[in-house]
Motif scaffolding. Structure first.
Motif, short mmCIF file in Angstrom:
data_model
loop_
_atom_site.label_atom_id
_atom_site.label_comp_id
_atom_site.label_asym_id
_atom_site.label_seq_id
_atom_site.Cartn_x
_atom_site.Cartn_y
_atom_site.Cartn_z
N TRP A 111 0.84 -1.19 0.00
CA TRP A 111 0.00 0.00 0.00
C TRP A 111 0.88 1.23 0.00
CZ3 TRP A 111 -4.65 1.04 -1.37
CH2 TRP A 111 -5.32 2.19 -0.93
N TYR A 141 3.76 0.93 2.73
CA TYR A 141 3.45 -0.01 3.80
C TYR A 141 3.85 -1.40 3.35
CZ TYR A 141 0.75 3.82 5.69
OH TYR A 141 0.38 5.05 6.19
N LYS A 178 3.70 -5.43 4.10
CA LYS A 178 2.81 -6.38 4.79
C LYS A 178 3.56 -7.13 5.88
CE LYS A 178 -0.34 -10.23 4.37
NZ LYS A 178 -1.05 -11.15 3.49
N ALA A 209 2.13 -7.09 13.46
CA ALA A 209 2.74 -5.76 13.58
C ALA A 209 3.56 -5.62 14.86
CB ALA A 209 1.67 -4.68 13.51
N GLY A 216 -7.00 -2.56 9.79
CA GLY A 216 -5.72 -3.23 9.98
C GLY A 216 -4.95 -2.57 11.10
N THR A 217 -3.72 -3.01 11.27
CA THR A 217 -2.83 -2.46 12.29
C THR A 217 -1.59 -1.94 11.59
OG1 THR A 217 -3.64 -4.08 13.88
CG2 THR A 217 -1.56 -3.00 14.41
N MET A 218 -1.18 -0.74 11.96
CA MET A 218 -0.03 -0.12 11.31
C MET A 218 0.99 0.35 12.33
SD MET A 218 -1.12 3.78 10.30
CE MET A 218 0.59 4.27 10.14
N SER A 225 6.67 2.06 6.69
CA SER A 225 5.54 1.68 7.53
C SER A 225 5.21 0.22 7.31
CB SER A 225 4.31 2.54 7.21
OG SER A 225 4.58 3.90 7.51
N TRP A 229 1.98 -2.82 7.72
CA TRP A 229 0.53 -2.99 7.74
C TRP A 229 0.21 -4.45 7.98
CZ3 TRP A 229 -3.40 0.22 8.15
CH2 TRP A 229 -4.69 -0.24 7.88
N PRO A 267 -2.93 -6.59 7.76
CA PRO A 267 -4.27 -6.42 7.23
C PRO A 267 -5.36 -7.07 8.07
CG PRO A 267 -2.83 -7.54 5.65
CD PRO A 267 -2.09 -7.43 6.93
#
Length: 157
Positions: free
Chosen positions: A11, A72, A74, A78, A103-105, A117, A119, A121
């Motif tokens: 992303w 981002y 994957k 995270a 999701g969590t970032m 970054s 991510w 999902p």
């Protein structure tokens, strides 16, 4: 892209102090259509091309933040990836944090100073269209210390 493997960029999004101008710019330049998210998303916009999600954009978080693009990568976990970043000599700048049900970032900085970054999902699985004109197709790291960066990213991803 039906699915991304862990460690793969999935992303991209940008931060902008003027989302209306940025939306108009990318719609005109790349033919993107924009969908502004719900109020709780703070103006975050999903851009589509041919009905497929290709990128996002949101407001800068303060007057000192410069407009910038982010990518981002994957991750399946995270929190575990954030710990790997610390163990490998990097810094966790923000997060990990949940982004609604999407999701969590986390935002990270490698030992050479570059930001990336991650991510994890949930609902949002990443860009639905890549590697065609008007979409994400390349990611590159500029650094003055390639050996340190290579070792860091091998350890983390």
């Amino acid at each position: 892209m039906p699915e991304y493997s862990a460690g793969v960029p999935m992303w991209i999004d940008f931060s902008s102090p003027d989302l209306d101008k940025s939306r108009a710019f990318y719609e005109g330049l790349l033919g993107w259509e924009s969908q502004v998210g719900p109020p709780e998303a703070g103006g975050y916009t999903i851009f589509q091309l041919n009905g497929k999600m290709v990128a996002g954009g949101g407001p800068t978080v303060g007057p000192d933040q410069h407009p910038a693009w982010s990518q981002y990568v994957k991750t399946a976990d995270a929190s575990a990836t954030a710990q790997k970043v610390k163990d490998a000599g990097g810094e966790v700048v923000m997060g990990p944090m949940d982004v609604m049900d999407q999701g969590t970032m986390a935002v990270l900085r490698d030992p050479t100073g570059a930001y990336v970054s991650i991510w994890q999902p949930k609902v949002h699985q990443g860009a639905e269209l890549v590697n065609v004109p008007g979409t994400f197709s390349w990611s590159e790291l500029y650094t003055r210390d390639v050996p340190t960066a290579v070792e860091f990213y091998k350890k983390v991803f």
